[in-house]
Design a protein around this motif. Structure first.
Motif, PDB file in Angstrom:
ATOM      1  N   HIS A  69      41.788  57.574  49.873  1.00  0.00           N
ATOM      2  CA  HIS A  69      42.174  56.264  49.604  1.00  0.00           C
ATOM      3  C   HIS A  69      41.085  55.278  49.473  1.00  0.00           C
ATOM      4  N   ARG A  70      39.984  55.437  48.541  1.00  0.00           N
ATOM      5  CA  ARG A  70      39.091  54.804  48.241  1.00  0.00           C
ATOM      6  C   ARG A  70      38.894  54.522  46.774  1.00  0.00           C
ATOM      7  N   SER A  71      38.419  53.238  46.500  1.00  0.00           N
ATOM      8  CA  SER A  71      38.376  52.788  45.364  1.00  0.00           C
ATOM      9  C   SER A  71      36.885  52.154  45.148  1.00  0.00           C
ATOM     10  N   ARG A  72      36.473  52.117  43.749  1.00  0.00           N
ATOM     11  CA  ARG A  72      35.128  51.632  43.430  1.00  0.00           C
ATOM     12  C   ARG A  72      35.152  50.464  42.813  1.00  0.00           C
ATOM     13  N   ILE A  73      34.664  49.298  43.110  1.00  0.00           N
ATOM     14  CA  ILE A  73      34.547  48.098  42.322  1.00  0.00           C
ATOM     15  C   ILE A  73      33.182  47.822  41.665  1.00  0.00           C
ATOM     16  N   THR A  74      33.093  47.785  40.467  1.00  0.00           N
ATOM     17  CA  THR A  74      31.916  47.648  39.911  1.00  0.00           C
ATOM     18  C   THR A  74      31.950  46.199  39.443  1.00  0.00           C
ATOM     19  N   ILE A  75      30.979  45.327  39.865  1.00  0.00           N
ATOM     20  CA  ILE A  75      30.846  43.723  39.608  1.00  0.00           C
ATOM     21  C   ILE A  75      29.292  43.679  39.051  1.00  0.00           C
ATOM     22  N   VAL A  76      29.534  42.870  37.829  1.00  0.00           N
ATOM     23  CA  VAL A  76      28.365  42.215  37.219  1.00  0.00           C
ATOM     24  C   VAL A  76      28.185  40.675  37.318  1.00  0.00           C
ATOM     25  N   THR A  77      27.483  40.346  38.176  1.00  0.00           N
ATOM     26  CA  THR A  77      27.415  38.867  38.491  1.00  0.00           C
ATOM     27  C   THR A  77      25.870  38.336  38.407  1.00  0.00           C
ATOM     28  N   THR A  78      25.906  36.995  38.121  1.00  0.00           N
ATOM     29  CA  THR A  78      24.695  36.165  38.031  1.00  0.00           C
ATOM     30  C   THR A  78      24.412  35.453  39.030  1.00  0.00           C
ATOM     31  N   GLY A  79      23.085  35.183  39.358  1.00  0.00           N
ATOM     32  CA  GLY A  79      22.789  34.005  40.383  1.00  0.00           C
ATOM     33  C   GLY A  79      21.262  33.984  40.599  1.00  0.00           C
ATOM     34  N   THR A  80      20.947  33.205  41.514  1.00  0.00           N
ATOM     35  CA  THR A  80      19.392  33.410  41.864  1.00  0.00           C
ATOM     36  C   THR A  80      19.268  34.237  43.029  1.00  0.00           C
ATOM     37  N   PRO A  81      18.157  34.838  43.119  1.00  0.00           N
ATOM     38  CA  PRO A  81      17.838  35.994  44.224  1.00  0.00           C
ATOM     39  C   PRO A  81      18.479  35.472  45.672  1.00  0.00           C
ATOM     40  N   ALA A  82      18.419  34.511  46.022  1.00  0.00           N
ATOM     41  CA  ALA A  82      19.043  33.843  47.190  1.00  0.00           C
ATOM     42  C   ALA A  82      20.554  34.216  47.150  1.00  0.00           C
ATOM     43  N   VAL A  83      21.339  33.793  46.039  1.00  0.00           N
ATOM     44  CA  VAL A  83      22.561  33.846  45.826  1.00  0.00           C
ATOM     45  C   VAL A  83      22.961  35.272  45.956  1.00  0.00           C
ATOM     46  N   ILE A  84      22.198  36.099  45.104  1.00  0.00           N
ATOM     47  CA  ILE A  84      22.639  37.652  44.994  1.00  0.00           C
ATOM     48  C   ILE A  84      22.534  38.199  46.246  1.00  0.00           C
ATOM     49  N   THR A  85      21.653  37.859  47.197  1.00  0.00           N
ATOM     50  CA  THR A  85      21.229  38.284  48.426  1.00  0.00           C
ATOM     51  C   THR A  85      22.643  37.972  49.386  1.00  0.00           C
ATOM     52  N   GLN A  86      22.956  36.630  49.226  1.00  0.00           N
ATOM     53  CA  GLN A  86      24.263  36.124  50.058  1.00  0.00           C
ATOM     54  C   GLN A  86      25.354  37.099  49.640  1.00  0.00           C
ATOM     55  N   ILE A  87      25.647  37.222  48.416  1.00  0.00           N
ATOM     56  CA  ILE A  87      26.832  37.864  47.900  1.00  0.00           C
ATOM     57  C   ILE A  87      26.895  39.324  48.373  1.00  0.00           C
ATOM     58  N   LYS A  88      25.926  40.137  48.489  1.00  0.00           N
ATOM     59  CA  LYS A  88      25.734  41.422  48.964  1.00  0.00           C
ATOM     60  C   LYS A  88      26.131  41.309  50.623  1.00  0.00           C
ATOM     61  N   ALA A  89      25.558  40.468  51.246  1.00  0.00           N
ATOM     62  CA  ALA A  89      25.535  40.367  52.937  1.00  0.00           C
ATOM     63  C   ALA A  89      26.974  40.054  53.065  1.00  0.00           C
ATOM     64  N   GLN A  90      27.656  39.041  52.454  1.00  0.00           N
ATOM     65  CA  GLN A  90      29.099  38.696  52.367  1.00  0.00           C
ATOM     66  C   GLN A  90      29.706  39.925  52.236  1.00  0.00           C
ATOM     67  N   LEU A  91      29.644  40.676  51.006  1.00  0.00           N
ATOM     68  CA  LEU A  91      30.493  41.752  50.862  1.00  0.00           C
ATOM     69  C   LEU A  91      30.475  42.911  52.154  1.00  0.00           C
ATOM     70  N   GLU A  92      29.229  43.192  52.229  1.00  0.00           N
ATOM     71  CA  GLU A  92      28.949  44.155  53.336  1.00  0.00           C
ATOM     72  C   GLU A  92      29.820  43.657  54.750  1.00  0.00           C
ATOM     73  N   ARG A  93      30.249  42.530  54.891  1.00  0.00           N
ATOM     74  CA  ARG A  93      30.627  42.104  56.228  1.00  0.00           C
ATOM     75  C   ARG A  93      31.981  42.199  56.026  1.00  0.00           C
ATOM     76  N   MET A  94      32.547  42.390  55.077  1.00  0.00           N
ATOM     77  CA  MET A  94      34.156  42.691  54.943  1.00  0.00           C
ATOM     78  C   MET A  94      34.520  43.827  55.251  1.00  0.00           C
ATOM     79  N   VAL A  95      35.813  43.810  56.044  1.00  0.00           N
ATOM     80  CA  VAL A  95      36.129  44.925  56.765  1.00  0.00           C
ATOM     81  C   VAL A  95      36.860  45.989  56.005  1.00  0.00           C
ATOM     82  N   PRO A  96      37.352  45.938  54.554  1.00  0.00           N
ATOM     83  CA  PRO A  96      37.845  46.924  53.726  1.00  0.00           C
ATOM     84  C   PRO A  96      36.628  47.469  52.860  1.00  0.00           C
TER      85      PRO A  96
END
Length: 187
Positions: A69-96
């Protein structure tokens, strides 16, 4: 001796990471997330983006593991390197969220998008639309006396170029799936 002319950011062909994480330039990244296939998970992931004002250029979601019961979400996003790093860190902390991969940074990847185009026209415009579709390797999936529906897969830039050429020939409507991407190689 002339100085080296190195542009901001690194290239896919460079052996060195030339990116400055504190730089102010905007770059596009493709993120692949494996998440629980449960009600509300997509809304939580998207809420992370909208709540912080991050833009999503493309979003593709599908169940990839029926038993787990797993899905794959593919997201194309834009931002500065700091913003991209922040997005990845916040996604990794989410429980699901089980796994987050930045396909842009991890090396070579394959990206494709599927699009359908409805083009209405007669006479020379109709012939020109068919000729361009052949050049772009678009398939005719529906045909009437007044219109065609073309199916095309490829990079987003190729699909954009095809749409730009079809507009003056009678492009009525288009539907796009968003980017689907996988890293190249065995892992």
């Amino acid at each position: 001796m002339s100085p080296l002319k190195i542009k901001k950011g690194s290239s896919k062909h460079s052996a060195y990471d030339l990116k400055d994480p504190n730089a102010d330039y905007i770059e596009s990244h493709t993120l692949a997330c494996v998440v629980s296939n449960e009600a509300g998970v997509l809304a939580r992931v998207i809420g992370l983006f909208s709540g912080r004002g991050y833009n999503i250029e493309s979003l593709t979601v599908a169940e990839v593991d029926h038993e787990g019961h797993r899905s794959r979400i593919t997201i194309v996003t834009t931002g500065t390197p700091a913003v991209i790093t922040q997005i990845k860190a916040q996604l990794e902390r989410m429980v699901p969220v089980y796994d987050v991969h930045d396909l842009t940074e991890e090396g070579a990847s394959v990206e494709r998008e599927l699009a359908l185009f409805k083009v209405a026209g007669t006479g020379s415009d109709r012939i020109e639309a068919l000729r361009l579709a052949e050049i772009f390797r678009a398939n005719v999936v529906d045909s009437t006396l007044e219109s065609f529906v073309f199916e095309m897969t490829g990079h987003s830039e190729k699909i954009d170029a095809f749409a730009d050429l079809m507009r003056p020939l009678g492009l009525v409507e288009q539907a796009r799936t968003g980017v689907a991407a996988l890293s190249r190689g065995a892992k």
